[in-house]
Write an enzyme that holds these catalytic residues in place. Sequence first.
Site, PDB file in Angstrom:
ATOM      1  N   LYS A 173       0.641  -1.281  -0.128  1.00 60.82           N
ATOM      2  CA  LYS A 173       0.180  -0.043   0.004  1.00 60.82           C
ATOM      3  C   LYS A 173       0.914   1.062   0.009  1.00 60.82           C
ATOM      4  O   LYS A 173       1.857   1.193   0.602  1.00 60.82           O
ATOM      5  CB  LYS A 173      -1.136   0.057   1.134  1.00 60.82           C
ATOM      6  CG  LYS A 173      -1.795  -1.100   1.218  1.00 60.82           C
ATOM      7  CD  LYS A 173      -2.690  -1.214   2.670  1.00 60.82           C
ATOM      8  CE  LYS A 173      -1.644  -1.453   3.853  1.00 60.82           C
ATOM      9  NZ  LYS A 173      -2.251  -1.899   4.960  1.00 60.82           N
ATOM     10  N   THR A 204      -6.748   9.735   9.016  1.00 65.23           N
ATOM     11  CA  THR A 204      -7.020   8.619   8.393  1.00 65.23           C
ATOM     12  C   THR A 204      -6.563   7.353   9.376  1.00 65.23           C
ATOM     13  O   THR A 204      -5.953   6.385   8.963  1.00 65.23           O
ATOM     14  CB  THR A 204      -5.488   8.774   7.326  1.00 65.23           C
ATOM     15  OG1 THR A 204      -4.388   9.175   8.195  1.00 65.23           O
ATOM     16  CG2 THR A 204      -5.521   9.632   6.107  1.00 65.23           C
ATOM     17  N   GLY A 206      -7.178   4.236  10.791  1.00 72.92           N
ATOM     18  CA  GLY A 206      -7.747   2.904  10.436  1.00 72.92           C
ATOM     19  C   GLY A 206      -7.843   2.721   9.017  1.00 72.92           C
ATOM     20  O   GLY A 206      -8.531   1.816   8.577  1.00 72.92           O
ATOM     21  N   THR A 207      -7.257   3.500   8.014  1.00 76.00           N
ATOM     22  CA  THR A 207      -7.168   3.274   6.666  1.00 76.00           C
ATOM     23  C   THR A 207      -6.869   1.595   6.242  1.00 76.00           C
ATOM     24  O   THR A 207      -7.363   1.117   5.494  1.00 76.00           O
ATOM     25  CB  THR A 207      -6.274   4.109   5.848  1.00 76.00           C
ATOM     26  OG1 THR A 207      -5.102   4.088   6.498  1.00 76.00           O
ATOM     27  CG2 THR A 207      -6.969   5.738   5.857  1.00 76.00           C
ATOM     28  N   GLY A 208      -5.661   1.319   6.882  1.00 73.34           N
ATOM     29  CA  GLY A 208      -5.137  -0.007   6.524  1.00 73.34           C
ATOM     30  C   GLY A 208      -6.155  -1.141   7.072  1.00 73.34           C
ATOM     31  O   GLY A 208      -6.273  -2.105   6.224  1.00 73.34           O
ATOM     32  N   CYS A 209      -6.504  -0.999   8.163  1.00 73.39           N
ATOM     33  CA  CYS A 209      -7.566  -2.108   8.814  1.00 73.39           C
ATOM     34  C   CYS A 209      -8.981  -2.207   7.758  1.00 73.39           C
ATOM     35  O   CYS A 209      -9.498  -3.013   7.575  1.00 73.39           O
ATOM     36  CB  CYS A 209      -8.085  -1.711  10.160  1.00 73.39           C
ATOM     37  SG  CYS A 209      -6.807  -1.600  11.408  1.00 73.39           S
TER      38      CYS A 209
HETATM   39  N1  LIG Z   1      -4.411  10.414   2.019  1.00 76.76           N
HETATM   40  C1  LIG Z   1      -4.769   9.224   1.314  1.00 76.76           C
HETATM   41  N2  LIG Z   1      -5.661   9.619  -0.019  1.00 76.76           N
HETATM   42  C2  LIG Z   1      -6.163   8.387  -0.756  1.00 76.76           C
HETATM   43  N3  LIG Z   1      -5.862   7.025  -0.308  1.00 76.76           N
HETATM   44  C3  LIG Z   1      -5.307   6.941   0.812  1.00 76.76           C
HETATM   45  C4  LIG Z   1      -4.788   7.846   1.546  1.00 76.76           C
HETATM   46  N4  LIG Z   1      -3.949   7.337   2.680  1.00 76.76           N
HETATM   47  C5  LIG Z   1      -4.195   6.138   2.532  1.00 76.76           C
HETATM   48  N5  LIG Z   1      -4.878   5.907   1.283  1.00 76.76           N
HETATM   49  C6  LIG Z   1      -4.938   4.316   0.868  1.00 76.76           C
HETATM   50  O1  LIG Z   1      -5.689   3.811   2.026  1.00 76.76           O
HETATM   51  C7  LIG Z   1      -5.322   2.316   2.025  1.00 76.76           C
HETATM   52  C8  LIG Z   1      -4.206   2.056   3.248  1.00 76.76           C
HETATM   53  O2  LIG Z   1      -3.088   2.490   3.246  1.00 76.76           O
HETATM   54  P1  LIG Z   1      -1.984   2.899   4.439  1.00 76.76           P
HETATM   55  O3  LIG Z   1      -0.866   2.925   3.528  1.00 76.76           O
HETATM   56  O4  LIG Z   1      -2.662   4.198   4.816  1.00 76.76           O
HETATM   57  O5  LIG Z   1      -2.324   1.784   5.342  1.00 76.76           O
HETATM   58  P2  LIG Z   1      -1.894   1.702   6.465  1.00 76.76           P
HETATM   59  O6  LIG Z   1      -0.499   2.582   6.775  1.00 76.76           O
HETATM   60  O7  LIG Z   1      -1.424   0.158   6.962  1.00 76.76           O
HETATM   61  O8  LIG Z   1      -2.795   2.253   7.486  1.00 76.76           O
HETATM   62  P3  LIG Z   1      -2.921   2.116   9.398  1.00 76.76           P
HETATM   63  O9  LIG Z   1      -2.322   3.156   9.510  1.00 76.76           O
HETATM   64  O10 LIG Z   1      -4.345   2.345   9.694  1.00 76.76           O
HETATM   65  O11 LIG Z   1      -2.276   0.468   9.630  1.00 76.76           O
HETATM   66  C9  LIG Z   1      -4.475   2.187   0.671  1.00 76.76           C
HETATM   67  O12 LIG Z   1      -5.186   1.689  -0.306  1.00 76.76           O
HETATM   68  C10 LIG Z   1      -3.811   3.652   0.573  1.00 76.76           C
HETATM   69  O13 LIG Z   1      -3.618   3.812  -1.101  1.00 76.76           O
HETATM   70  C1  LIG Z   2      -5.717  -2.363  17.468  1.00 76.94           C
HETATM   71  C2  LIG Z   2      -5.071  -1.660  16.369  1.00 76.94           C
HETATM   72  N1  LIG Z   2      -5.048  -2.428  15.201  1.00 76.94           N
HETATM   73  C3  LIG Z   2      -4.581  -1.831  14.166  1.00 76.94           C
HETATM   74  C4  LIG Z   2      -4.173  -0.530  14.111  1.00 76.94           C
HETATM   75  C5  LIG Z   2      -3.626  -0.107  12.889  1.00 76.94           C
HETATM   76  O1  LIG Z   2      -2.519   0.891  13.055  1.00 76.94           O
HETATM   77  C6  LIG Z   2      -4.235   0.223  15.311  1.00 76.94           C
HETATM   78  N2  LIG Z   2      -3.919   1.432  15.392  1.00 76.94           N
HETATM   79  N3  LIG Z   2      -4.869  -0.368  16.231  1.00 76.94           N
END
Ligand SMILES: Nc1ncnc2c1ncn2[C@@H]1O[C@H](COP(=O)(O)OP(=O)(O)OP(=O)(O)O)[C@@H](O)[C@H]1O
Ligand SMILES: Cc1ncc(CO)c(N)n1
Length: 270
Positions: A173, A204, A206-209
């Site tokens: 990602k 942002t 929780g975007t990854g979750c």
């Molecule tokens: N500002 C943004 N605008 C558009 N898309 C975004 C943005 N930030 C993240 N994304 C998208 O959101 C999804 C999650 O990506 P990200 O790299 O933020 O995950 P993450 O770091 O694992 O998240 P977390 O910090 O919640 O664990 C991806 O598809 C990424 O392209």
């Molecule tokens: C419990 C939990 N899982 C995943 C994330 C993602 O970074 C978070 N902030 N907290």
Amino acid sequence: MRTALTIAGSDSCAGAGIQADLKTFYAHGIYGMSVITAVTAQNTKGVMAVENISSHIVEKQIDAIFCDIKVDSVKIGMLSEIDIIKAVSSKLRQYSPKNIVLDPVMISKSGYNLLNPDAKDVLIKELLPLSTVVTPNILEAQVITGINIKSIDDMKKSCKAMLEMGCKIVLIKGGHLSTDPIDILFDGEDFKYFEGKRIHTKNTHGTGCTLSSAIASNLAKGYAIEKSIKNAKEYINVAIQNSLSIGEGIGPTNHFYSIYEKCNMIEEID
Ligand SMILES: Nc1ncnc2c1ncn2[C@@H]1O[C@H](COP(=O)(O)OP(=O)(O)OP(=O)(O)O)[C@@H](O)[C@H]1O
Ligand SMILES: Cc1ncc(CO)c(N)n1
């Protein structure tokens, strides 16, 4: 009704973790279930404390679900200790669910270590090969492969290294890139690019979750991997565009908008 299970940590402010996953499943018309691996005391400003759940209770939660209910898809999030990772991998080998999405959570957006660094190698060895798709962010891909990522070419090198380490399919990602985010999918043969415009918001959390549980939801409905990721990207875009200024720090993604705007998400395809 299709079902999905999240095996992850609880986030008390409900922007990430188990709570984000269950909201995402619900918004997709999927019956969501949870195995809690840790409880975090967390808000939009950071993580204050973490208490892990014993590996015994993690195993029992998994047994309780699989001995009773058909699970169409599993999403794995925060697993912080070696014992918990071993318990989850051995139970998933026992029950072998069809779809497993592994989000190899390591550090929260606020910078807190959610994976004990000693457990990294066990996570790689035990869970990478079991998963249908693994969804590291750039930092996680760097830690897993040891490849420093500064460009798209570095992301592709890292994808290849992830497959050499046992992944079947990887999605790196690009949310943490300084440019427009681009996510790269690699299945050992072809690279697929999921490009998007950067949404300028600080909210942002929780975007990854949200992305990984949206992929798990689409797999549960029967979509193939590439289509599942395309749909999940649409979902996360709407969820970030409408993200919420709740709290003083990094606010959460918004699932309500998607529920009302995307009623057609409730269809199943097989
Ligand atoms: N500002 C943004 N605008 C558009 N898309 C975004 C943005 N930030 C993240 N994304 C998208 O959101 C999804 C999650 O990506 P990200 O790299 O933020 O995950 P993450 O770091 O694992 O998240 P977390 O910090 O919640 O664990 C991806 O598809 C990424 O392209
Ligand atoms: C419990 C939990 N899982 C995943 C994330 C993602 O970074 C978070 N902030 N907290």
